[in-house]
Design an enzyme around this catalytic site. Structure first.
Site, PDB file in Angstrom:
ATOM      1  N   ILE A 138       0.864  -1.185   0.000  1.00  7.16           N
ATOM      2  CA  ILE A 138       0.000   0.000   0.000  1.00  7.16           C
ATOM      3  C   ILE A 138       0.895   1.226   0.000  1.00  7.16           C
ATOM      4  CG2 ILE A 138      -1.603   1.337   1.420  1.00  7.16           C
ATOM      5  CD1 ILE A 138      -2.996  -1.265   2.107  1.00  7.16           C
TER       6      ILE A 138
ATOM      7  N   HIS B 107      -4.338  -5.026 -11.834  1.00 10.58           N
ATOM      8  CA  HIS B 107      -5.122  -5.569 -10.718  1.00 10.58           C
ATOM      9  C   HIS B 107      -6.017  -6.691 -11.252  1.00 10.58           C
ATOM     10  CE1 HIS B 107      -7.082  -5.612  -6.838  1.00 10.58           C
ATOM     11  NE2 HIS B 107      -8.233  -5.683  -7.484  1.00 10.58           N
TER      12      HIS B 107
ATOM     13  N   LEU C  38      -6.321   3.463  -3.280  1.00 12.21           N
ATOM     14  CA  LEU C  38      -5.977   2.079  -3.645  1.00 12.21           C
ATOM     15  C   LEU C  38      -6.825   1.573  -4.811  1.00 12.21           C
ATOM     16  CD1 LEU C  38      -4.342  -0.515  -2.821  1.00 12.21           C
ATOM     17  CD2 LEU C  38      -6.348  -1.156  -1.464  1.00 12.21           C
ATOM     18  N   ASP C  39      -6.162   1.057  -5.847  1.00 11.97           N
ATOM     19  CA  ASP C  39      -6.822   0.403  -6.985  1.00 11.97           C
ATOM     20  C   ASP C  39      -7.915   1.277  -7.604  1.00 11.97           C
ATOM     21  OD1 ASP C  39      -5.202  -1.831  -6.550  1.00 11.97           O
ATOM     22  OD2 ASP C  39      -6.670  -2.769  -5.223  1.00 11.97           O
TER      23      ASP C  39
ATOM     24  N   GLU D 247      -3.819 -11.105 -18.280  1.00 13.92           N
ATOM     25  CA  GLU D 247      -2.932 -10.047 -17.768  1.00 13.92           C
ATOM     26  C   GLU D 247      -1.702  -9.929 -18.659  1.00 13.92           C
ATOM     27  OE1 GLU D 247      -2.185  -9.948 -13.509  1.00 13.92           O
ATOM     28  OE2 GLU D 247      -3.913 -11.248 -13.134  1.00 13.92           O
TER      29      GLU D 247
HETATM   30  C1  GAR Z   1      -1.103 -10.803 -10.631  1.00  9.18           C
HETATM   31  O1  GAR Z   1      -2.269 -11.563 -10.772  1.00  9.18           O
HETATM   32  C2  GAR Z   1      -1.455  -9.354 -10.353  1.00  9.18           C
HETATM   33  O2  GAR Z   1      -2.581  -8.906 -11.051  1.00  9.18           O
HETATM   34  C3  GAR Z   1      -1.719  -9.387  -8.880  1.00  9.18           C
HETATM   35  O3  GAR Z   1      -0.723 -10.233  -8.354  1.00  9.18           O
HETATM   36  C4  GAR Z   1      -0.350 -11.191  -9.347  1.00  9.18           C
HETATM   37  C5  GAR Z   1       1.153 -11.129  -9.535  1.00  9.18           C
HETATM   38  O4  GAR Z   1       1.607 -12.177 -10.348  1.00  9.18           O
HETATM   39  N1  GAR Z   1      -1.670  -8.085  -8.312  1.00  9.18           N
HETATM   40  C6  GAR Z   1      -2.365  -7.717  -7.231  1.00  9.18           C
HETATM   41  O5  GAR Z   1      -3.101  -8.453  -6.631  1.00  9.18           O
HETATM   42  C7  GAR Z   1      -2.152  -6.273  -6.831  1.00  9.18           C
HETATM   43  N2  GAR Z   1      -2.968  -5.955  -5.700  1.00  9.18           N
HETATM   44  P1  GAR Z   1       3.028 -12.091 -11.050  1.00  9.18           P
HETATM   45  O6  GAR Z   1       4.045 -11.777  -9.961  1.00  9.18           O
HETATM   46  O7  GAR Z   1       3.252 -13.464 -11.623  1.00  9.18           O
HETATM   47  O8  GAR Z   1       2.972 -11.028 -12.104  1.00  9.18           O
END
Ligand code: GAR
Length: 202
Positions: free
Chosen positions: A92, A109, A144-145, A174
């Site tokens: 955060i 996100h 946040l977000d 993603e």
């Molecule tokens: C991803 O799914 C991303 O969207 C999420 O964490 C994961 C990281 O994966 N982010 C959050 O939750 C942010 N609050 P990665 O390290 O393999 O990219």
């Protein structure tokens, strides 16, 4: 070309998709991968791809977000990023950091924001009985977000999905959405883009 720093906390699969997208005529290049977790799996993946890495451990600054962010700002200032991509960066952030880099920070996100800011997004989407899920790239602001939307990708929720199964389906998207948004952002484009699993099949 524009200088990109990527902030991670974990496995760094989004970081890899961003780094691997910045080739050829891309308007940006990766100059630093920074983790707040010393053993984060993404650090080795960055090094293996020839990208400089740094660690700014938050734990010595327990309870003092500004002290952590002061160190974060110092390391980033050396890298002189034009763009900072938060890619699974699980801290955060306060205005001490956010104001310093305003207008240059992106975040991904794993939900269709404004639905499900925060944690456990996939379990919450399943619990709510949603028929679709997805991911969002947005500009980072102090809330946040919640910064301006830059891109969103949708996937179906399938019968019997577990949070892990849904997370895997979203994560694949993603890896398509974030590089697409970064390229456009580096070109100065701020209008959001939209994807769905049907239109993104390889
Ligand atoms: C991803 O799914 C991303 O969207 C999420 O964490 C994961 C990281 O994966 N982010 C959050 O939750 C942010 N609050 P990665 O390290 O393999 O990219």
């Amino acid at each position: 070309s524009l200088r990109v720093a990527i902030l991670i906390s974990g496995s760094g699969s989004n970081m890899v998709s961003l780094v691997e997208s910045m080739t050829g005529d891309h308007p940006a290049r990766p100059v630093l991968v920074l983790s707040n977790v010393p053993g984060a799996g993404g650090l080795d993946k960055a090094r293996a791809r020839g990208v400089q890495t740094a660690v700014v451990d938050h734990r010595p600054h327990k309870g003092d977000r500004e002290a952590f962010e002061t160190e974060l700002n110092t390391v980033l200032e050396e890298a002189r990023p034009d763009i900072i991509c938060h890619a699974g960066f699980m801290r955060i952030l306060t205005p001490h950091y956010v104001d310093r880099w305003a207008g240059r920070m992106l975040n991904i996100h794993p939900s269709l924001l404004p639905k499900y800011p925060g944690l456990n997004t996939h379990a919450r989407a399943l619990e709510a009985g949603d028929s679709e899920a997805g991911c969002t790239v947005h500009e980072v602001t102090a809330e946040l977000d919640a910064g301006p939307l830059l891109g969103q990708a949708r996937v179906p929720v399938l019968p019997g999905d577990t949070p892990a199964q849904l997370a895997a389906r979203v994560l694949k998207m993603e890896h398509k959405l974030y590089p697409a948004v970064l390229r456009r952002f580096a070109q100065g484009e701020r209008a959001p883009i939209y994807m769905s699993q049907e239109t993104a099949e390889d």
